[in-house]
Design an enzyme around this catalytic site. Structure first.
Site, PDB file in Angstrom:
ATOM      1  N   TRP A 143       0.833  -1.206   0.000  1.00 44.11           N
ATOM      2  CA  TRP A 143       0.000   0.000   0.000  1.00 44.11           C
ATOM      3  C   TRP A 143       0.865   1.253   0.000  1.00 44.11           C
ATOM      4  O   TRP A 143       0.644   2.186  -0.784  1.00 44.11           O
ATOM      5  CB  TRP A 143      -0.941  -0.004   1.201  1.00 44.11           C
ATOM      6  CG  TRP A 143      -1.870   1.176   1.224  1.00 44.11           C
ATOM      7  CD1 TRP A 143      -3.095   1.267   0.620  1.00 44.11           C
ATOM      8  CD2 TRP A 143      -1.643   2.434   1.885  1.00 44.11           C
ATOM      9  NE1 TRP A 143      -3.644   2.514   0.858  1.00 44.11           N
ATOM     10  CE2 TRP A 143      -2.773   3.242   1.632  1.00 44.11           C
ATOM     11  CE3 TRP A 143      -0.599   2.951   2.655  1.00 44.11           C
ATOM     12  CZ2 TRP A 143      -2.896   4.541   2.133  1.00 44.11           C
ATOM     13  CZ3 TRP A 143      -0.720   4.247   3.148  1.00 44.11           C
ATOM     14  CH2 TRP A 143      -1.851   5.033   2.887  1.00 44.11           C
ATOM     15  N   ASP A 162      -6.031  -2.679  -1.633  1.00 46.29           N
ATOM     16  CA  ASP A 162      -6.061  -2.954  -0.194  1.00 46.29           C
ATOM     17  C   ASP A 162      -6.602  -1.767   0.603  1.00 46.29           C
ATOM     18  O   ASP A 162      -6.769  -1.867   1.813  1.00 46.29           O
ATOM     19  CB  ASP A 162      -4.655  -3.299   0.305  1.00 46.29           C
ATOM     20  CG  ASP A 162      -4.130  -4.583  -0.307  1.00 46.29           C
ATOM     21  OD1 ASP A 162      -4.798  -5.620  -0.162  1.00 46.29           O
ATOM     22  OD2 ASP A 162      -3.065  -4.556  -0.947  1.00 46.29           O
ATOM     23  N   ASP A 163      -6.858  -0.663  -0.054  1.00 48.84           N
ATOM     24  CA  ASP A 163      -7.274   0.563   0.622  1.00 48.84           C
ATOM     25  C   ASP A 163      -8.766   0.504   0.956  1.00 48.84           C
ATOM     26  O   ASP A 163      -9.599   0.232   0.092  1.00 48.84           O
ATOM     27  CB  ASP A 163      -6.978   1.757  -0.295  1.00 48.84           C
ATOM     28  CG  ASP A 163      -7.211   3.081   0.403  1.00 48.84           C
ATOM     29  OD1 ASP A 163      -6.251   3.631   0.962  1.00 48.84           O
ATOM     30  OD2 ASP A 163      -8.367   3.566   0.388  1.00 48.84           O
ATOM     31  N   LEU A 164      -9.102   0.781   2.218  1.00 44.76           N
ATOM     32  CA  LEU A 164     -10.490   0.693   2.660  1.00 44.76           C
ATOM     33  C   LEU A 164     -11.393   1.623   1.862  1.00 44.76           C
ATOM     34  O   LEU A 164     -12.479   1.231   1.419  1.00 44.76           O
ATOM     35  CB  LEU A 164     -10.582   1.022   4.157  1.00 44.76           C
ATOM     36  CG  LEU A 164     -12.006   1.148   4.720  1.00 44.76           C
ATOM     37  CD1 LEU A 164     -12.753  -0.182   4.616  1.00 44.76           C
ATOM     38  CD2 LEU A 164     -11.972   1.637   6.158  1.00 44.76           C
ATOM     39  N   TRP A 204     -11.567   7.768  -4.048  1.00 48.97           N
ATOM     40  CA  TRP A 204     -11.284   8.408  -2.754  1.00 48.97           C
ATOM     41  C   TRP A 204     -12.220   9.589  -2.528  1.00 48.97           C
ATOM     42  O   TRP A 204     -12.756   9.768  -1.433  1.00 48.97           O
ATOM     43  CB  TRP A 204      -9.827   8.865  -2.689  1.00 48.97           C
ATOM     44  CG  TRP A 204      -8.879   7.814  -2.220  1.00 48.97           C
ATOM     45  CD1 TRP A 204      -9.024   6.986  -1.148  1.00 48.97           C
ATOM     46  CD2 TRP A 204      -7.625   7.461  -2.815  1.00 48.97           C
ATOM     47  NE1 TRP A 204      -7.949   6.149  -1.032  1.00 48.97           N
ATOM     48  CE2 TRP A 204      -7.062   6.409  -2.038  1.00 48.97           C
ATOM     49  CE3 TRP A 204      -6.910   7.937  -3.908  1.00 48.97           C
ATOM     50  CZ2 TRP A 204      -5.839   5.840  -2.330  1.00 48.97           C
ATOM     51  CZ3 TRP A 204      -5.683   7.355  -4.206  1.00 48.97           C
ATOM     52  CH2 TRP A 204      -5.160   6.317  -3.427  1.00 48.97           C
TER      53      TRP A 204
END
Length: 218
Positions: A143, A162-164, A204
């Site tokens: 990440w 893998d980023d929430l 995002w």
């Protein structure tokens, strides 16, 4: 005689907002559902930074800490000049600990110093080579390496699976019943290449938009 061709993949970057605009338009052609997101959030910030040794140390300091705690420790280190390789080499562990670093973070930072990365060389490496180089350092995971690719090197095709926030944003965008696993997200977004950095930036921003309207994990 046939001429030999260079088989090394082309390195693609997003240099400015105008180029990001073109990538977003191309992404919307591939995945039209991004159009609604773009109308909601507008042009996302490229959030470019200079990269280098100091950038990675700051990322290490901030791991698993609140923004306030990370900023406090960083300010102490910066004031003491303990953010450069030679200064870290010259300092003993007690000095670093006195400025807020845990035993684990000291190990990470010393590993970064020991690897002596040529940061200019990262500019001409493929994404995979950059990830391999950075994750060889103790304390740098995939990440963090992907964040470096996207925000320090400006690479054009990075999706941090893998980023929430990326997972939650993609779950809403794609109308999935559950938050996707990294593998599921990677498989579902293959067609977004080579514009996945634009997708990351929009997702995002979309996550932030969603958070303002409903209770979402932070």
């Amino acid at each position: 005689m046939n001429q030999q061709t260079n088989s090394k993949p082309q390195i693609r970057v997003i240099k400015d907002e105008q180029q990001l605009q073109r990538h977003i338009e191309a992404l919307i052609d591939i995945e039209p559902r991004f159009d609604a997101v773009y109308q909601q959030v507008g042009m996302p910030d490229l959030r470019r930074n200079q990269g280098g040794f100091v950038r990675l140390i700051r990322a290490m300091v901030g791991q698993q800490l609140s923004v306030a705690a990370a900023s406090s420790i960083w300010n102490k280190l910066e004031s003491a000049g303990l953010i450069y390789p030679q200064a870290i080499i010259d300092a003993d562990d007690d000095q670093l600990r006195a400025h807020g670093l845990s035993k684990q973070k000291i190990r990470y930072i010393r590993s970064l110093v020991a690897h002596d990365i040529d940061f200019e060389s990262l500019e001409v490496m493929t994404d995979e080579e950059v990830i391999k180089t950075l994750t060889a350092v103790t304390g740098i995971g995939k990440w963090t390496a992907e964040m470096y690719l996207l925000f320090s090197l400006g690479r054009a095709d990075v999706l941090a699976v893998d980023d929430l926030a990326i997972k939650v944003g993609a779950m809403d965008l794609l109308q999935l019943d559950a938050r996707p696993t990294p593998k599921q997200l990677r498989d579902l977004t293959q067609d977004w290449s080579p514009y996945r950095s634009a997708a990351s930036l929009l997702l995002w921003s979309h996550y932030g938009w969603l958070k303002d309207r409903q209770a979402l994990p932070v």
